[in-house]
Design an enzyme around this catalytic site. Structure first.
Site, PDB file in Angstrom:
ATOM      1  CE  LYS A   1      -7.019 -43.432 -15.256  1.00 44.69           C
ATOM      2  NZ  LYS A   1      -7.493 -44.661 -14.597  1.00 44.69           N
TER       3      LYS A   1
ATOM      4  CE  LYS B   1     -13.832 -44.306 -10.380  1.00 41.00           C
ATOM      5  NZ  LYS B   1     -12.395 -44.506 -10.660  1.00 41.00           N
TER       6      LYS B   1
ATOM      7  CB  THR C   1     -10.490 -51.988 -15.196  1.00 37.39           C
ATOM      8  OG1 THR C   1     -10.917 -51.224 -16.335  1.00 37.39           O
ATOM      9  CG2 THR C   1      -9.978 -53.325 -15.666  1.00 37.39           C
TER      10      THR C   1
ATOM     11  NE  ARG D   1     -15.748 -46.613 -17.379  1.00 38.48           N
ATOM     12  CZ  ARG D   1     -14.518 -46.202 -17.660  1.00 38.48           C
ATOM     13  NH1 ARG D   1     -14.013 -46.418 -18.861  1.00 38.48           N
ATOM     14  NH2 ARG D   1     -13.795 -45.577 -16.753  1.00 38.48           N
TER      15      ARG D   1
ATOM     16  CG  ASP E   1      -9.317 -40.630 -14.763  1.00 37.00           C
ATOM     17  OD1 ASP E   1      -9.422 -40.297 -15.956  1.00 37.00           O
ATOM     18  OD2 ASP E   1      -9.765 -41.713 -14.311  1.00 37.00           O
ATOM     19  NE  ARG E   2      -8.150 -43.024 -19.252  1.00 35.32           N
ATOM     20  CZ  ARG E   2      -8.063 -44.136 -19.965  1.00 35.32           C
ATOM     21  NH1 ARG E   2      -7.471 -44.118 -21.145  1.00 35.32           N
ATOM     22  NH2 ARG E   2      -8.573 -45.266 -19.521  1.00 35.32           N
TER      23      ARG E   2
ATOM     24  CB  THR F   1      -4.601 -52.572 -16.667  1.00 34.80           C
ATOM     25  OG1 THR F   1      -3.453 -52.704 -17.501  1.00 34.80           O
ATOM     26  CG2 THR F   1      -5.375 -51.339 -17.073  1.00 34.80           C
TER      27      THR F   1
ATOM     28  CG  ASP G   1     -10.026 -38.423 -18.847  1.00 33.96           C
ATOM     29  OD1 ASP G   1      -9.704 -37.638 -17.949  1.00 33.96           O
ATOM     30  OD2 ASP G   1     -10.405 -39.590 -18.624  1.00 33.96           O
TER      31      ASP G   1
ATOM     32  NE  ARG H   1      -7.093 -49.854 -24.737  1.00 34.56           N
ATOM     33  CZ  ARG H   1      -7.746 -49.200 -23.811  1.00 34.56           C
ATOM     34  NH1 ARG H   1      -7.537 -49.473 -22.533  1.00 34.56           N
ATOM     35  NH2 ARG H   1      -8.596 -48.245 -24.116  1.00 34.56           N
TER      36      ARG H   1
ATOM     37  CG  ASP I   1     -12.911 -39.490 -15.166  1.00 34.09           C
ATOM     38  OD1 ASP I   1     -12.087 -39.443 -16.097  1.00 34.09           O
ATOM     39  OD2 ASP I   1     -12.878 -40.364 -14.287  1.00 34.09           O
TER      40      ASP I   1
ATOM     41  CD  GLU J   1      -1.464 -48.367 -21.733  1.00 32.35           C
ATOM     42  OE1 GLU J   1      -1.498 -47.675 -22.770  1.00 32.35           O
ATOM     43  OE2 GLU J   1      -2.468 -48.895 -21.221  1.00 32.35           O
ATOM     44  CB  SER J   2      -4.495 -46.062 -20.416  1.00 33.79           C
ATOM     45  OG  SER J   2      -4.542 -46.220 -19.013  1.00 33.79           O
TER      46      SER J   2
ATOM     47  CB  SER K   1     -13.016 -42.660 -17.961  1.00 32.83           C
ATOM     48  OG  SER K   1     -11.689 -42.187 -17.993  1.00 32.83           O
ATOM     49  CG  HIS K   2     -11.142 -43.013 -22.041  1.00 32.33           C
ATOM     50  ND1 HIS K   2     -11.220 -43.724 -20.881  1.00 32.33           N
ATOM     51  CD2 HIS K   2     -10.969 -43.923 -23.031  1.00 32.33           C
ATOM     52  CE1 HIS K   2     -11.096 -45.015 -21.145  1.00 32.33           C
ATOM     53  NE2 HIS K   2     -10.959 -45.166 -22.435  1.00 32.33           N
TER      54      HIS K   2
END
Length: 542
Positions: free
Chosen positions: A375, A125, A17, A21, A280-281, A343, A276, A495, A278, A363-364, A112-113
């Site tokens: 994001k 990516k 997604t 990774r 974005d969260r 997602t 986080d 999840r 990178d 939601e993440s 990311s996270h």
């Protein structure tokens, strides 16, 4: 001079997604990163001499791959690369640069996270010209190319010094090293009332931002402390680290526990936030309250008009399917569109480009708007600060007022991490096999009204995505969602999303256990989680 290097394909370079990774040692295999980068150059569309943006979150191996990407870009006909100083760019800042520079796309290096370090995670990516993640058509083409690749191209000169701002040349290509923060900070200044936020901080609004030793540290120091006047020390863990200070750069109650403890304690500031790896969260907190990402999305959408960049109102809201329906209530009451997507931020891109929506969220812990096509954690923090400055109320007061107006979606996500992949896939397959017969079944007081495997037809380009998560909906609107995450690098992450809508004003202050207890037990029964995975409890609850 351009070198053509013989190589052989790897069979595991299918993007998830958010790109490809894997663990760092996996990426360090001979030609592994080079193969994937060459597949990007081969499969992505760009005019001769086009510009691309390159940067990443500073995790271990980031600078090495940035240099490789620059050298390979020069060998593949790219006219110019724009690179963040020291190879750093937050993901939203990279999206902004792609858009501002009218680049053909961008290569973003991040997991990311996920944790970093020599044994941690790494990722690559590709983002397209609108600044957003490549859609499935392009990622599928990249994957096909990785399966047939026989060579990659790279110049034999070294990449320029990543720490020196300015423009140089590498072969026929121009290389511009830019301040990774400046353009992004200028964009934020156009969206938010920095004067009102500065006045609120000067008047006593206190805050704490945890950058989690990740890429948003320099952005937060510049914007929160220098431009908005928050005292030095407001930003903690603000120096990017290759291993994120030995921590896990995921802004939730588990990995940002010290910040949560501070906001729940006697010396709590008015507002707390974290971002986080990178950038974005986000996680949003107030004194005595943790705001769920789903609630944060709904509150931001309901109050966006208080910020200058959104003063005319918003066109619509998009949310990922597992995200709670709190934003739906806002859209319905405001008379604007609501779109439910799979997602992955890439699914929002067409809606944003078409002007169908202004604000999006998952939601993440991801929220953002049409200012970029990713994001954006710091954007969410600044919009919250703008709302606090205008409404002159606490975070808890704003959230509670929102619940009184729209009702409350009690919500929790349970993550079962590094589950045996075969067991996780067997669990999902069993659920899908039982969907047709599930309607009408009773579990305690809960009666199933609908059960399906979510699919999505993009309203803009007509593309279809299937198998996006199993939804079990009960009479009254409660639901359970099961899906496998595409962001892990080992085993499978299961999840499970638990949600209950409560419109009654007298039932807005229940504990999560009281509100969701029966649904949690039902999720284990329907999904056979303990039986199939051996896990009696999730690893993380958010």
């Amino acid at each position: 001079m351009i070198q053509t290097v013989a190589t052989t394909p790897y069979d595991d370079q299918k993007p998830g997604t958010s790109g490809l990774r894997k663990k760092v040692p996996h990426f360090q295999q001979p030609n592994y990163a080079e193969n994937f980068l060459q597949a990007i150059f081969d499969a992505s569309e760009r005019a001769p001499g086009a510009t691309i943006v390159i940067g990443g979150d500073g995790r271990f191996f980031n600078a090495d791959v940035v240099r490789k990407a620059i050298r390979m870009a020069a060998a593949n006909g790219v006219g110019k690369v724009v690179v963040g100083r020291d190879g750093l760019l937050s993901t939203p800042a990279a999206s902004n640069l792609i858009r501002q520079r009218k680049a053909a796309g961008g290569i973003i290096l991040s997991a990311s996270h996920n944790p970093g370090g020599p044994d941690g995670d790494f990722g690559i990516k590709y983002n397209i010209a609108n600044g957003g993640p490549a859609p499935e058509g392009i990622t599928d083409a990249i994957y096909r190319r990785t399966r047939e690749i026989t060579e990659y191209r790279i110049v034999d000169e070294d990449a320029p010094d990543l720490g020196t701002l300015g423009t140089t040349r590498l072969g026929e290509m121009e290389v511009e090293i830019v301040d990774p923060v400046a353009d992004y900070a200028a964009l934020m200044d156009t969206l938010f009332d920095f004067g009102a936020i500065r006045a609120a901080i000067a008047g006593g609004l206190t805050l704490r931002f945890d950058a989690m030793h990740a890429v948003t540290g320099p952005y937060a120091h510049e914007i929160l402390e220098r431009r908005l006047g928050a005292p030095a020390g407001t930003v903690i863990n603000g120096t990017p680290s290759e291993d994120f200070g030995g921590g896990h750069p995921d802004p939730n109650v588990v990995w940002a526990a010290p910040l949560v403890d501070l906001l729940m304690g006697p010396t709590a500031p008015d507002f707390g936030a974290a971002s986080d790896g990178d950038g974005d969260r986000n996680m949003i907190l107030g004194r005595g309250i943790v705001v769920t990402p789903s609630d944060s999305l709904a509150v931001l959408a309901a109050n966006a008009h208080l910020a200058p960049g959104y003063a005319r109102g918003i066109a619509g809201i998009a949310r990922s399917m597992p995200t709670s329906g709190a934003a739906d209530r806002v859209a319905q009451k405001r008379g604007i569109g609501l779109f439910e997507t799979p997602t992955g931020w890439k699914f929002f891109g067409n809606l944003l480009d078409a002007g169908k929506v202004t604000i999006c969220g998952e939601e993440s812990a991801g929220t953002g708007s049409d200012h970029v096509r990713e994001k954006d954690g710091l954007w969410a923090v600044l919009l919250w600060l703008n709302i606090l400055a205008v409404r002159k109320a606490s975070v808890a007061e704003i959230v509670q007022a929102h619940w009184r107006e729209f009702g409350r979606n009690y919500y929790q996500r349970h993550d079962y991490e590094e589950v045996d992949k075969a067991a996780a896939e067997g669990l999902m397959e069993s659920l899908r096999d039982r969907l047709a017969s599930m309607a009408g079944q009773r579990f305690g007081t809960l009666v199933v009204s609908q059960a399906d495997d979510f699919s999505y037809r993009d309203p803009i380009d007509g593309s279809v995505s299937t198998g996006q998560g199993v939804r079990i909906v009960f009479s009254g609107g409660s639901r359970i969602v099961f899906r496998l995450s595409g962001t892990g690098t080992k085993g499978a992450t299961l999840r499970v999303y638990i949600e209950r809508y409560e419109p009654e004003s007298g039932r807005l202050d229940m504990s999560i256990d009281e509100a969701l207890g029966e649904l949690v037990r039902t999720a284990d029964a329907i999904g056979e989680i303990t039986k199939r995975t051996g896990r009696a409890e999730p690893d993380v609850r958010t």
